[in-house]
Design a protein around this motif. Structure first.
Motif, short mmCIF file in Angstrom:
data_model
loop_
_atom_site.label_atom_id
_atom_site.label_comp_id
_atom_site.label_asym_id
_atom_site.label_seq_id
_atom_site.Cartn_x
_atom_site.Cartn_y
_atom_site.Cartn_z
N ALA A 358 5.38 -28.28 18.84
CA ALA A 358 4.00 -28.52 19.24
C ALA A 358 3.01 -27.68 18.44
O ALA A 358 1.92 -28.16 18.10
CB ALA A 358 3.83 -28.24 20.73
N ALA A 359 3.37 -26.44 18.12
CA ALA A 359 2.43 -25.58 17.39
C ALA A 359 2.05 -26.20 16.05
O ALA A 359 0.86 -26.24 15.69
CB ALA A 359 3.05 -24.20 17.18
N ALA A 371 -2.84 -25.28 19.40
CA ALA A 371 -1.85 -24.78 18.46
C ALA A 371 -1.53 -23.31 18.75
O ALA A 371 -0.37 -22.87 18.69
CB ALA A 371 -2.35 -24.95 17.03
N PHE A 372 -2.57 -22.54 19.06
CA PHE A 372 -2.39 -21.12 19.38
C PHE A 372 -1.50 -20.96 20.61
O PHE A 372 -0.54 -20.18 20.61
CB PHE A 372 -3.77 -20.50 19.64
N GLU A 373 -1.80 -21.71 21.66
CA GLU A 373 -1.02 -21.59 22.90
C GLU A 373 0.43 -22.01 22.67
O GLU A 373 1.36 -21.38 23.18
CB GLU A 373 -1.67 -22.44 23.99
N SER A 374 0.63 -23.07 21.91
CA SER A 374 1.99 -23.54 21.64
C SER A 374 2.75 -22.54 20.78
O SER A 374 3.95 -22.30 20.99
CB SER A 374 1.95 -24.90 20.95
N TRP A 376 2.29 -19.38 20.72
CA TRP A 376 2.62 -18.24 21.56
C TRP A 376 3.88 -18.53 22.38
O TRP A 376 4.80 -17.71 22.44
CB TRP A 376 1.46 -17.93 22.51
N GLN A 377 3.94 -19.71 22.97
CA GLN A 377 5.10 -20.06 23.76
C GLN A 377 6.37 -20.12 22.91
O GLN A 377 7.47 -19.78 23.38
CB GLN A 377 4.88 -21.42 24.45
N ALA A 378 6.22 -20.53 21.66
CA ALA A 378 7.38 -20.65 20.77
C ALA A 378 7.68 -19.35 20.03
O ALA A 378 8.59 -19.32 19.21
CB ALA A 378 7.13 -21.77 19.75
N ARG A 379 6.91 -18.29 20.29
CA ARG A 379 7.10 -16.99 19.64
C ARG A 379 6.94 -17.10 18.13
O ARG A 379 7.60 -16.40 17.35
CB ARG A 379 8.48 -16.42 19.99
N ARG A 380 6.02 -17.95 17.70
CA ARG A 380 5.71 -18.11 16.29
C ARG A 380 4.56 -17.16 15.95
O ARG A 380 3.40 -17.55 15.83
CB ARG A 380 5.32 -19.56 16.00
N TRP A 381 4.89 -15.89 15.79
CA TRP A 381 3.84 -14.86 15.75
C TRP A 381 2.99 -14.95 14.49
O TRP A 381 1.79 -14.65 14.54
CB TRP A 381 4.47 -13.49 15.90
N ASP A 382 3.55 -15.35 13.37
CA ASP A 382 2.73 -15.51 12.17
C ASP A 382 1.68 -16.61 12.38
O ASP A 382 0.54 -16.47 11.95
CB ASP A 382 3.60 -15.84 10.96
N ARG A 383 2.08 -17.70 13.01
CA ARG A 383 1.13 -18.77 13.29
C ARG A 383 0.08 -18.31 14.31
O ARG A 383 -1.10 -18.65 14.20
CB ARG A 383 1.88 -20.01 13.78
#
Length: 869
Positions: A358-359, A371-374, A376-383
């Motif tokens: 989703a991000a 995109a930010f919220e997704s 965060w949930q996916a632990r995609r810290w660079d994004r």
């Protein structure tokens, strides 16, 4: 292993048939096939995620220690959190067990690699396994590192790796299949011709039927010309052959590759084209349920009817319960053909149907907040950082915490420089002293991997958090590495009082260095009983083996190291701490003269592709053995490989001096005094030898041998039998007694160093040189020390000493030998000794046999050389 296509001309090698070849091959295997692939701009380890997810779903996470919650949680969050919070920044910074400098990030990466290896091998034990990784020309470096590790270490039968790439990949033990372009006859057969002449296809949709674009039969010359045109335009690329045949290969065929690949799509109906476009947006593999949800077709029958023309045209292929494009180039062409608004709408619809992606979908749709919220949930810290704005901070977001998480992810991907940058940025944004202290500790661990000393950061961390036992203990350890024993002991005692078990290891090492090995053993035992984690347990074994070896207790060092290696194997840490302990095991084996055993330990450790600093320590033992054996080229390779891994002073003076000692030994043994002098001058000018416990005296002994040093620095300690022996060697090189050095090395039990001292003793006392040189020669021969054997032989020749056993000559034979040396004949000898000529001849024959001489002249020469007359 394969297939592997070599790229010749940009992207033109795409479509050569790699994926088709893989499908044909794996379709005939009686094995579980798990597939993944790389996409441009993919995240670290992304090609492995679907592979590992398949294995976990098939067999369960119990295949790896701890259910994979330490390493694999980086890749498969559904296994549970690795460390730290899962939700939002309000939960605070991570302060789990992996933040310590000694349990550092490289060990976290090593654990991830080992958990993946265990999962693969245990899955293969239940059912043969084929792992397919496609398009690795797009893979990130972390993915390639993990693949290399698995290829080197997956030893269990029943594991097969199949990798495709448009670019050359250097993979160990791989069978490389280079897929060539098709020839004219092959293109003809592909298009339905048995002999290269035009004809009808074999019934496969998309094969050329020998009809013109208007559907009229082609005449012979026209048909041959059509085939020639397809050959010329496709250059034998199967994908382009099929596309040209679908579109028609005449002069009106679309001129660009994109138009050519889209020719089949343009003939689809509206609903089928919509489904194709959804698949292009959804990703490399699109599940049936995702297509149904995004297309808005609740009726499976309606979706089947929309998909059937797409599959029949071979634009999409069925892959289990999902659909994949026949080739990535077709997907790219379909995606690039979307209008901007159309693309954003489809990404938004896919975001709702594909939570795991989703991000990326919301980002492509232009929906930054979603995109930010997704992310965060996916632990995609660079994004998350890329999308961070003032709204995130106003909503209570903690950017410093995200920076820290991104730093940890960068380390897991092997990007230490990037991790250091992120950790430093996090420090700039933190006001809380405790959090700043833990971030400083993280940066110390990162900089340790880069070879940089972390004393200043650790001191500041302890100042900010004065009651944090682990921080105090880490500072004590680093101070001990750097020879600052008094402060290290005080801080270690303080950390021990606060409950830090690792500080016991530091105290034990300091106690051993004071010469009390038994008290140190008690502290090591206590550290193992109280160890809060596997790493502390294994560090205690490594430290104890190290101090025992430094003290000359080689047999005990071997025993402790072997026990530690076995524990590391049981804990699944063979690659990381196991490699560290392998160095501790190989070193006493080398000291004891068991060089082939040491080499085998080193070979096994290096095959595991251990973390850099552990690889360096293993290489140091290999290099030392190579010098002693006389394998100078191998030793040169070790110096070249190890120096970059041991740069800086992150592990203290002993660690940074070890490559200097190896290079100096190599230069002296290789008779290169100029190089040895340069190394010695560097050491004396750049380092404080009083801070080194293990390598100062050996370096000084070599420096004295080449005449660069005549006095030792003031305050240089001499602890334990090994250092006392090196000091005695230094003093002998400076004009002292070599007999004293021989006595010291006899008490230590290191045969190579003893043999070197025996040579020195022989040179110092030529009148009594025979026995020392013969002992040294026998030792060198037994060890296989080629350079030492040459040195002993040269010394013996210079001193005119025989290295063979003395011949047993009778008094009468010695009289005869003396007369032979004077040049007398048998008759003359008989006259001098009042014996018969025949008896004199018998004596001469016996003398020649005993001396192994072929002539009277050779016998005389041997007699003079060995002082027999």
């Amino acid at each position: 292993m394969g297939p592997h296509a070599r790229r010749r001309a940009g992207r033109r090698r795409g479509g050569i048939g790699k994926s088709r070849l893989v499908r044909e091959f794996t379709g005939g295997l009686d094995a579980m096939v798990a597939e993944g692939g790389a996409d441009p701009g993919g995240t670290a380890y992304a090609p492995f995620v679907p592979v590992l997810r398949r294995l976990v779903r098939e067999h369960g996470a119990d295949l790896v220690p701890g259910g994979g919650r330490r390493g694999l949680a980086h890749l498969l969050p559904e296994l549970g959190p690795e460390t730290g919070p899962e939700t939002g920044p309000e939960t605070g910074p991570e302060t789990g067990p992996e933040t310590g400098a000694e349990t550092g990030p490289e060990l976290g990466r090593a654990r991830l690699f080992e958990e993946v290896l265990l999962l693969v091998e245990r899955a293969a034990a239940r059912r043969p396994l084929a792992l397919v990784l496609e398009d690795l020309h797009w893979a990130d470096q972390a993915t390639r590192d993990l693949l290399m590790f698995l290829l080197r270490n997956a030893m269990r039968p029943g594991v097969l790796f199949v990798v495709t790439s448009r670019e050359p990949l250097r993979l160990p033990g791989a069978e490389v299949l280079k897929v060539p372009p098709l020839g004219r006859a092959e293109v003809a057969r592909m298009l339905g011709h048995a002999d290269g002449s035009p004809g009808h296809a074999d019934g496969r949709r998309g094969a050329w039927t020998g009809l013109g674009r208007a559907g009229l039969p082609l005449h012979g010359a026209e048909r041959g010309g059509e085939l020639d045109l397809i050959m010329a335009r496709s250059e034998g690329n199967p994908l382009f052959v099929e596309a040209l045949a679908d579109a028609g290969a005449g002069a009106t065929t679309p001129a660009t590759l994109r138009e050519l690949l889209l020719a089949g799509a343009e003939r689809l109906g509206r609903q089928s084209l919509e489904v194709l476009r959804i698949a292009a947006v959804a990703g490399r593999s699109t599940p049936h349920d995702v297509l149904r949800a995004v297309a808005g077709l609740d009726d499976d029958l309606a979706l089947d009817e929309a998909l059937r023309p797409v599959v029949r045209a071979r634009l999409l292929l069925v892959d289990g319960d999902a659909y994949v494009f026949r080739h990535a180039l077709i997907r790219d062409a379909v995606y690039d053909d979307l209008l901007p608004g159309e693309r954003r709408r489809l990404h938004a619809r896919c975001a709702r149907a594909q939570p795991e992606r989703a991000a990326d979908h919301w980002y492509a749709a232009g929906e930054r907040r979603l995109a930010f919220e997704s992310a965060w949930q996916a632990r995609r810290w660079d994004r998350v950082l890329e999308l961070w704005d003032d709204d995130a901070g106003a909503a209570g977001g903690d950017r410093a915490w995200v920076l820290e998480m991104a730093a940890r992810d960068a380390l897991c991907a092997g990007e230490a420089e990037r991790a250091e940058e992120l950790a430093t940025r996090a420090l700039d944004e933190v006001a809380d002293p405790l959090r700043a202290a833990h971030l400083l500790e993280l940066r110390v661990a990162i900089r340790d991997l880069l070879g940089e000393e972390g004393l200043d950061d650790l001191r500041e961390a302890v100042r900010l958090a004065p009651r944090q036992a682990r921080l105090i203990g880490a500072l004590a350890t680093t101070l001990a590495w750097n020879g600052q024993d008094a402060e290290a002991r005080a801080l270690a005692e303080e950390a021990r009082a606060l409950g830090d078990a690792r500080s016991l290891v530091t105290l034990a090492a300091l106690t051993a260095l004071d010469g009390d090995l038994e008290a140190a053993s008690g502290l090591y035992a206590e550290a193992r009983r109280r160890a809060p984690d596997d790493d502390t347990l294994l560090v205690s074994y490594a430290s104890q083996a190290d101090v025992l070896e430094a003290a000359g207790e080689h047999a005990r060092a071997e025993s402790v190291a072997r026990e530690g290696v076995a524990r590391a194997r049981r804990l699944g840490l063979t690659r990381s701490r196991g490699a560290h302990l392998a160095a501790n095991l190989a070193e006493p084996l080398a000291s004891l003269g068991r060089w082939e055993e040491a080499r085998e330990v080193v070979r096994s450790a290096l095959a595991l592709d251990p973390p850099p600093i552990h690889r360096a320590w293993v290489l140091m033992v290999l290099g030392t053995v190579a010098v002693w054996e006389g394998s100078f080229e191998e030793a040169e390779d070790v110096v070249r490989l190890a120096r970059p891994l041991m740069r800086g002073r992150s592990r203290g003076y002993d660690s940074c001096l070890e490559p200097d000692l190896l290079e100096c030994r190599l230069a002296v043994a290789g008779d290169d005094p100029g190089r040895a002098a340069r190394v010695v001058d560097h050491v004396l000018n750049e380092h404080d030898l009083t801070l080194s416990r293990r390598y100062a005296w050996p370096l000084l002994a070599l420096a004295a041998r080449i005449g660069r040093v005549r006095e030792a620095p003031d305050g240089l300690a001499t602890t334990g039998r090994v250092q006392q022996a090196y000091r005695a060697t230094f003093e002998a090189e400076c004009g002292g007694s070599w007999e004293a050095a021989v006595a010291r090395w006899r008490s230590v039990g290191q045969p190579y160093a003893l043999a070197q001292a025996l040579v020195g003793a022989a040179e110092q006392d030529p009148a009594n040189a025979r026995e020392p040189l013969r002992e040294a020669a026998a030792t060198a021969a037994g060890l296989g020390a080629r350079a030492l054997r040459r040195q002993v032989a040269q010394t013996a020749a210079t001193l005119r000493v025989s290295l063979t056993a003395e011949p047993v000559l009778s008094p009468r034979e010695l009289e005869v030998l003396k007369l032979v040396a004077e040049g007398l004949s048998n008759r003359q000898i008989a006259g001098r000794l009042f014996i018969s000529a025949r008896t004199a001849g018998v004596h001469v024959s016996n003398i020649l046999a005993k001396l192994g001489a072929a002539s009277r002249v050779e016998a005389a020469t041997t007699a003079r050389r060995d002082s027999l007359i």
